[in-house]
Design an enzyme around this catalytic site. Structure first.
Site, PDB file in Angstrom:
ATOM      1  N   ARG A 265       0.702  -1.342  -0.201  1.00 60.24           N
ATOM      2  CA  ARG A 265      -0.016   0.241   0.122  1.00 60.24           C
ATOM      3  C   ARG A 265       0.792   1.245  -0.256  1.00 60.24           C
ATOM      4  NH1 ARG A 265      -5.516   2.059   3.149  1.00 60.24           N
ATOM      5  NH2 ARG A 265      -6.524  -0.249   1.617  1.00 60.24           N
TER       6      ARG A 265
ATOM      7  N   HIS B  65      -7.563   0.117  -6.472  1.00 57.18           N
ATOM      8  CA  HIS B  65      -7.104  -0.361  -5.356  1.00 57.18           C
ATOM      9  C   HIS B  65      -7.712  -1.807  -5.620  1.00 57.18           C
ATOM     10  CE1 HIS B  65      -7.847  -1.381  -1.128  1.00 57.18           C
ATOM     11  NE2 HIS B  65      -8.956  -0.435  -1.102  1.00 57.18           N
TER      12      HIS B  65
ATOM     13  N   GLN C 167     -10.406  -3.787  -3.482  1.00 59.80           N
ATOM     14  CA  GLN C 167     -11.537  -3.654  -2.715  1.00 59.80           C
ATOM     15  C   GLN C 167     -12.900  -3.838  -3.779  1.00 59.80           C
ATOM     16  OE1 GLN C 167     -12.508  -1.690   0.321  1.00 59.80           O
ATOM     17  NE2 GLN C 167     -14.267  -2.417  -0.698  1.00 59.80           N
TER      18      GLN C 167
ATOM     19  N   ASP D   7     -17.214   7.945  -2.078  1.00 59.05           N
ATOM     20  CA  ASP D   7     -15.687   7.029  -0.779  1.00 59.05           C
ATOM     21  C   ASP D   7     -15.753   9.255  -0.937  1.00 59.05           C
ATOM     22  OD1 ASP D   7     -13.539   6.780   0.191  1.00 59.05           O
ATOM     23  OD2 ASP D   7     -12.773   5.730  -1.665  1.00 59.05           O
TER      24      ASP D   7
ATOM     25  N   CYS E  65     -16.434   1.610   0.062  1.00 58.09           N
ATOM     26  CA  CYS E  65     -15.208   1.307   0.907  1.00 58.09           C
ATOM     27  C   CYS E  65     -14.883   1.364   1.781  1.00 58.09           C
ATOM     28  CB  CYS E  65     -14.348   1.919  -0.146  1.00 58.09           C
ATOM     29  SG  CYS E  65     -13.452   2.462   0.040  1.00 58.09           S
TER      30      CYS E  65
ATOM     31  N   ARG F 232     -13.755  -8.349   1.903  1.00 54.86           N
ATOM     32  CA  ARG F 232     -12.357  -8.483   1.203  1.00 54.86           C
ATOM     33  C   ARG F 232     -11.106  -9.538   1.587  1.00 54.86           C
ATOM     34  NH1 ARG F 232     -10.372  -2.955   1.838  1.00 54.86           N
ATOM     35  NH2 ARG F 232      -8.244  -4.209   0.589  1.00 54.86           N
TER      36      ARG F 232
HETATM   37  N1  NVA Z   1     -10.180   6.706  -1.621  1.00 55.50           N
HETATM   38  C1  NVA Z   1     -10.192   6.043  -0.456  1.00 55.50           C
HETATM   39  C2  NVA Z   1     -10.348   5.177  -0.246  1.00 55.50           C
HETATM   40  C3  NVA Z   1      -9.352   4.606   1.413  1.00 55.50           C
HETATM   41  C4  NVA Z   1      -9.747   3.410   1.414  1.00 55.50           C
HETATM   42  C5  NVA Z   1      -8.505   6.403  -0.165  1.00 55.50           C
HETATM   43  O1  NVA Z   1      -7.671   6.515  -1.254  1.00 55.50           O
HETATM   44  O2  NVA Z   1      -7.592   7.106   0.631  1.00 55.50           O
HETATM   45  N1   CP Z   2     -11.587  -0.164   2.195  1.00 55.05           N
HETATM   46  C1   CP Z   2     -10.091  -0.142   3.321  1.00 55.05           C
HETATM   47  O1   CP Z   2      -9.351  -0.134   2.132  1.00 55.05           O
HETATM   48  O2   CP Z   2      -9.735  -0.008   4.037  1.00 55.05           O
HETATM   49  P1   CP Z   2      -8.437   0.376   5.114  1.00 55.05           P
HETATM   50  O3   CP Z   2      -8.003   1.716   4.564  1.00 55.05           O
HETATM   51  O4   CP Z   2      -8.949   0.502   6.266  1.00 55.05           O
HETATM   52  O5   CP Z   2      -7.756  -0.442   4.040  1.00 55.05           O
END
Ligand code: NVA
Ligand code: CP
Length: 298
Positions: free
Chosen positions: A105, A132, A135, A217, A257, A285
């Site tokens: 990540r 992502h 997800q 989101d 998500c 997930r």
């Molecule tokens: N768009 C959000 C998704 C988090 C799971 C982010 O990147 O922070």
């Molecule tokens: N939806 C998701 O990826 O959540 P986290 O940021 O908690 O991993």
């Protein structure tokens, strides 16, 4: 010997490949015995290299790896030498000598691409600024569970053209379902749709009309903390609330998500309503990621 494969984007898979992963996730969720090796990760170690916060992704991967018989090693980016500038290509080759796969990540998508290029083990994208995939695979699985045909459904995306919106576009491109994204000007997705079944609009009502799925989101993603105030103003009209749901198909399903900012991109009422699938999404997930791991490492 089969070349190593990565999971960086849903476009790494064919339509059949995605459907097979979802079918396998369903078997894993049901715990059907005799449907594959019980412990495909036995004696194997999976690295978890994270540069951003995570609850769902981290815990579901760690639990899933354990359930498949493997061991997860969590690495905070800044605690390993990458945080002090060790080159990606060096770290990728060193980590490949210890680990069997690596879940990453990070911010730039080019980082996971570079890691995948130099690593000799599978690399799984656990979220970048661009995509992502784990997800959205979980989201598609969740929609199948409630009986939607994910090849023909009509889906809407409301809000920021962020990593989730981009990934929905890749999913619609691969699977062929109808997707309408409503994003404010200047916040369009950076992934350009290739298929005609994907449309962009500024009008959330147009996107929501007759939609069987509405997904949203946060207005400011991780890494955009400095833009929170500015984005609150830009996105004020881009909220998933009961008035918007009234325009959609009668049995519309709502996805998010998580983490969510209730009162911003989604109301508390919608999050807690019987149209919301957010908890199943979070659970799923685990099941889809086990299918991904098994596919790459089994
Ligand atoms: N768009 C959000 C998704 C988090 C799971 C982010 O990147 O922070
Ligand atoms: N939806 C998701 O990826 O959540 P986290 O940021 O908690 O991993």
């Amino acid at each position: 010997m089969r070349a190593k494969r990565d999971c960086l984007s849903l476009t790494d898979y064919s339509r059949e490949g995605i459907l097979a992963l979802l079918a396998r996730a369903a078997e894993l969720k049901k715990g059907i015995p005799g449907t594959g090796p019980a412990m495909p990760l036995e004696g194997r170690c999976v690295g978890m290299l994270f540069e951003k916060s995570s609850t769902r992704t981290r815990v579901s991967f760690e639990v899933g790896i354990r359930q498949l018989g493997g061991h997860a090693i969590f690495m905070n980016w800044n605690d390993v030498q990458l945080g002090r500038g060790e080159p990606l290509r060096d770290s990728a080759r060193v980590l490949s000598r210890y680990l069997d796969a690596i879940v990453v990540r990070t911010y730039g998508h080019s980082v996971v691409e570079e890691l995948a290029r130099w690593a000799t083990i599978p690399v799984i994208n656990a979220l970048t600024d661009l995509l992502h995939p784990c997800q959205v695979l979980g989201d598609l699985f969740t929609l199948q569970e409630v009986g939607l045909d994910i090849a023909t459904m009509s889906a809407a995306w409301i809000g920021d053209g962020n990593n989730m919106a981009n990934t929905w576009i890749t999913a619609a491109d691969v699977l062929g379902f109808r997707l309408t994204l409503a994003c404010p000007e200047g916040y369009d997705p950076s992934v350009k749709p290739i298929s005609k079944n994907v449309r962009l609009t500024r009008d959330i009502k147009e996107a929501a009309k007759d939609a069987e799925v509405i997904s949203t989101d946060v207005w400011a993603s991780m890494g955009q903390e400095d833009e929170v105030e500015e984005r609150r103003a830009v996105f004020a009209g881009y909220q998933v609330n009961s008035e918007l749901l009234a325009l959609a198909a009668p049995n519309v399903w709502v996805l998010h998500c998580l983490p969510a900012h209730r009162g911003e991109e989604i109301t508390d009422e919608v999050m807690e309503s019987d149209r919301s699938l957010v908890w199943d999404q979070a659970e799923n997930r685990l099941h889809v990621q086990k299918a991904i791991l098994e596919d790459l490492l089994g």
